[in-house]
Design a protein around this motif. Sequence first.
Motif, short mmCIF file in Angstrom:
data_model
loop_
_atom_site.label_atom_id
_atom_site.label_comp_id
_atom_site.label_asym_id
_atom_site.label_seq_id
_atom_site.Cartn_x
_atom_site.Cartn_y
_atom_site.Cartn_z
N UNK A 299 0.82 -1.22 0.00
CA UNK A 299 0.00 0.00 0.00
C UNK A 299 0.85 1.27 0.00
N UNK A 300 2.11 1.16 0.41
CA UNK A 300 3.00 2.30 0.21
C UNK A 300 3.31 2.46 -1.27
N UNK A 301 3.57 1.35 -1.95
CA UNK A 301 3.80 1.41 -3.39
C UNK A 301 2.60 1.95 -4.14
N UNK A 302 1.40 1.55 -3.73
CA UNK A 302 0.18 2.02 -4.39
C UNK A 302 -0.02 3.53 -4.22
N UNK A 303 0.53 4.09 -3.13
CA UNK A 303 0.41 5.54 -2.91
C UNK A 303 1.03 6.33 -4.07
N UNK A 304 1.98 5.71 -4.76
CA UNK A 304 2.60 6.38 -5.91
C UNK A 304 1.61 6.57 -7.06
N UNK A 305 0.51 5.82 -7.05
CA UNK A 305 -0.48 5.93 -8.13
C UNK A 305 -1.62 6.88 -7.78
N UNK A 306 -1.61 7.46 -6.58
CA UNK A 306 -2.72 8.30 -6.12
C UNK A 306 -2.97 9.47 -7.07
N UNK A 307 -4.26 9.69 -7.37
CA UNK A 307 -4.67 10.80 -8.23
C UNK A 307 -5.51 11.83 -7.48
N UNK A 308 -5.73 11.59 -6.18
CA UNK A 308 -6.48 12.54 -5.36
C UNK A 308 -6.02 12.40 -3.92
N UNK A 309 -6.38 13.39 -3.12
CA UNK A 309 -6.07 13.32 -1.69
C UNK A 309 -6.77 12.13 -1.05
N UNK A 310 -7.97 11.81 -1.54
CA UNK A 310 -8.77 10.74 -0.94
C UNK A 310 -8.11 9.38 -1.15
N UNK A 311 -7.63 9.11 -2.37
CA UNK A 311 -6.99 7.82 -2.62
C UNK A 311 -5.69 7.71 -1.83
N UNK A 312 -4.94 8.81 -1.73
CA UNK A 312 -3.72 8.79 -0.93
C UNK A 312 -4.04 8.50 0.53
N UNK A 313 -5.13 9.08 1.04
CA UNK A 313 -5.54 8.85 2.43
C UNK A 313 -5.86 7.38 2.68
N UNK B 222 -3.83 4.90 5.19
CA UNK B 222 -4.55 4.26 6.29
C UNK B 222 -4.22 2.77 6.36
N UNK B 223 -4.32 2.09 5.21
CA UNK B 223 -4.08 0.64 5.19
C UNK B 223 -2.60 0.32 5.40
N UNK B 224 -1.71 1.16 4.83
CA UNK B 224 -0.28 0.97 5.08
C UNK B 224 0.02 1.10 6.57
N UNK B 225 -0.67 2.02 7.24
CA UNK B 225 -0.48 2.20 8.68
C UNK B 225 -0.85 0.97 9.48
N UNK B 226 -1.89 0.25 9.03
CA UNK B 226 -2.28 -0.98 9.73
C UNK B 226 -1.15 -2.00 9.67
N UNK B 227 -0.49 -2.09 8.50
CA UNK B 227 0.64 -3.01 8.39
C UNK B 227 1.85 -2.56 9.17
N UNK B 228 2.18 -1.28 9.06
CA UNK B 228 3.36 -0.73 9.75
C UNK B 228 3.23 -0.87 11.26
N UNK B 229 2.05 -0.59 11.77
CA UNK B 229 1.85 -0.62 13.21
C UNK B 229 2.06 -1.99 13.82
#
Length: 435
Positions: free
Chosen positions: A111-125, A129-136
Amino acid sequence: MLDNTMAGTGARKQRTPLNRSQIAGFWGAWAGWTLDGMDSFIYALVLAPALTELLPKSGYAATPGNIGLAGSILFALFLVGWGLSFIWGPIADRFGRTRVLAATIFIFAIFTGLAATAQSVWSLAIYRLIAGIGIGGEWALAGTYVAEAWPEDRRKMGAGYLQTGYYAGFFLAAALNYTIGAHFGWRAMFLTGAVPVVVSILVLLRVKETDKWQRAEKSAVVQHAKPLREIFSARYARRTLVAAALLTVAIIGLWAGAVYEPAAVIHLALKAGMAKVDAVKTASIATAILSIGTILGCLALPPMAERIGRRKTLAVYFLGMAVSIAVSFGWAFYLPNGLVPFIALLFVLGFFGGNFALFSLWLPEQFETRVRATAFAFCTSAGRFIGAGVNFALGAMVLHMKTLGVPVALTAIVFVLGLLIIPLAPETKGNELPN
């Protein structure tokens, strides 16, 4: 670092040698924690350029105020994801440490890699969020694994070694930002965060499950345990709540200082007359200095904890954090030529930020094997919800006060409160890891 180091004064005593599985397991956990730290700090480094591009695509002007507010909201969501990561603890207590550790690394990498494809603030958010679940979940499982897998006479230093990984990740993120980020932009930075997928596969294939968990699993203790309920039983409730409170203090201080550090350095560098590209590079250098200080703080902590105890050691580090945050953001940030003093103080702030190494050492000592991962995950996650709220409040204060230094400096108060909580925690100096 992992050789048979000697200990003691006078006659030197050889420590228990590490076998191949223990060494491979440590490096797998350390690499995951390093890439975890890199992933976490990438966001702080690319926050401004990413939101400058994505806010207009989402229907908002990319003003400094909107960038600051949106950045705080997105980071608060990231911390909420970290908070939700407590789910990994009960899963690891039931199904083992290594498979679940690999799963956490895989999720935050994808999900960090997918953040590179974000086209809006909402998709980045959503991706953050999901990357944070893994990182935590990675810290809780890596810390539990090393505590259980390493010999008793080595596991305390193992906790310090492990914690250096997170801040080595800060250093790595700064180096990547200095090279890749400066030349290829924020999307390339997020793509580098997908690299840990390889580490997750290696962990799954090469790292052996801990003997302590296997013995508990064979005795049917694990199958019948209800770990989330048990950590709030009469036996564990006080230490669970106190540990969660102390970690809340540490988390608020870490993210107040570390997340706003690049923005503070860029502001001071521009104020000193640097070009924007040079200001960004200066922020990367400052982050590296902060990281080196923290790594040294992590390595210095276990011997101190063995000499003066867990509670006194945490008190020293909390006091150091209170003073360094107040002086760096409350004083140096406002000097006419504050760039050099501010960066110098970041080394001190980083050193005392190594207080997180104590929790990798101390938390496993407070809980038995059947509930250890659950307790570790809960205590490290609970404070992130509060940290998310504090981060949002800091963003609002920065927007309202139109300054960065004072709001961040005020978080020093939290460490003073932490000093009052420390006496409520159990002192485990000299105790072996409970089975």
